[in-house]
Design a protein around this motif. Sequence first.
Motif, PDB file in Angstrom:
ATOM      1  N   GLU A   4       2.386  -5.601   1.668  1.00 22.19           N
ATOM      2  CA  GLU A   4       1.018  -4.934   1.975  1.00 22.19           C
ATOM      3  C   GLU A   4       0.418  -4.270   0.967  1.00 22.19           C
ATOM      4  O   GLU A   4      -0.804  -4.353   0.655  1.00 22.19           O
ATOM      5  N   GLU A   7      -1.301  -6.872  -1.487  1.00 22.57           N
ATOM      6  CA  GLU A   7      -2.316  -7.676  -0.848  1.00 22.57           C
ATOM      7  C   GLU A   7      -3.550  -6.626  -0.945  1.00 22.57           C
ATOM      8  O   GLU A   7      -4.780  -6.814  -1.111  1.00 22.57           O
ATOM      9  N   ARG A  10      -4.686  -7.131  -4.420  1.00 19.79           N
ATOM     10  CA  ARG A  10      -5.475  -8.330  -4.406  1.00 19.79           C
ATOM     11  C   ARG A  10      -6.751  -8.311  -4.071  1.00 19.79           C
ATOM     12  O   ARG A  10      -7.852  -8.864  -4.865  1.00 19.79           O
ATOM     13  N   ARG A  11      -6.893  -7.447  -2.969  1.00 19.54           N
ATOM     14  CA  ARG A  11      -8.105  -7.410  -2.117  1.00 19.54           C
ATOM     15  C   ARG A  11      -9.258  -6.743  -3.275  1.00 19.54           C
ATOM     16  O   ARG A  11     -10.345  -6.912  -3.441  1.00 19.54           O
TER      17      ARG A  11
END
Length: 129
Positions: A4, A7, A10-11
């Motif tokens: 999580e 991510e 990454r976002r």
Amino acid sequence: MSQENVEVVRRCLEAFQDDEETWLQTLDPDLVWYPIEDGHIPARGIDGAKGVRQRWLDTWEGHSFAVEDLKGAGENVVGTIHVSGRGRGSGVEVNLRAYPHWKVRDGRIVYAFEYPDRASALEAAGLRE
């Protein structure tokens, strides 16, 4: 939790250049960011992060970065980012890799330190190759 957190990072990276609102949603209000291009002088909070981002965007006539790798464990995430571009004032072409270490808590980035080499970033995060 580590996937999580990967991510979230990454976002953050995907939104950095063109979507300030989404990018800001990935940052904790108490963020401390040590950008390599500023000599690791800490930028604090959302306003500090906005300043770092704007200086970065103002530096380039055109640039891109590609996420080559993100590795996470617990709150720690380390990346390999390939940066290429042309300096706005100089016209000099740049092609390099950066190795940031982030800490993510409660779905937001609270810490970022940019290293010149991957081994240092991994060591700081307590991660192995």
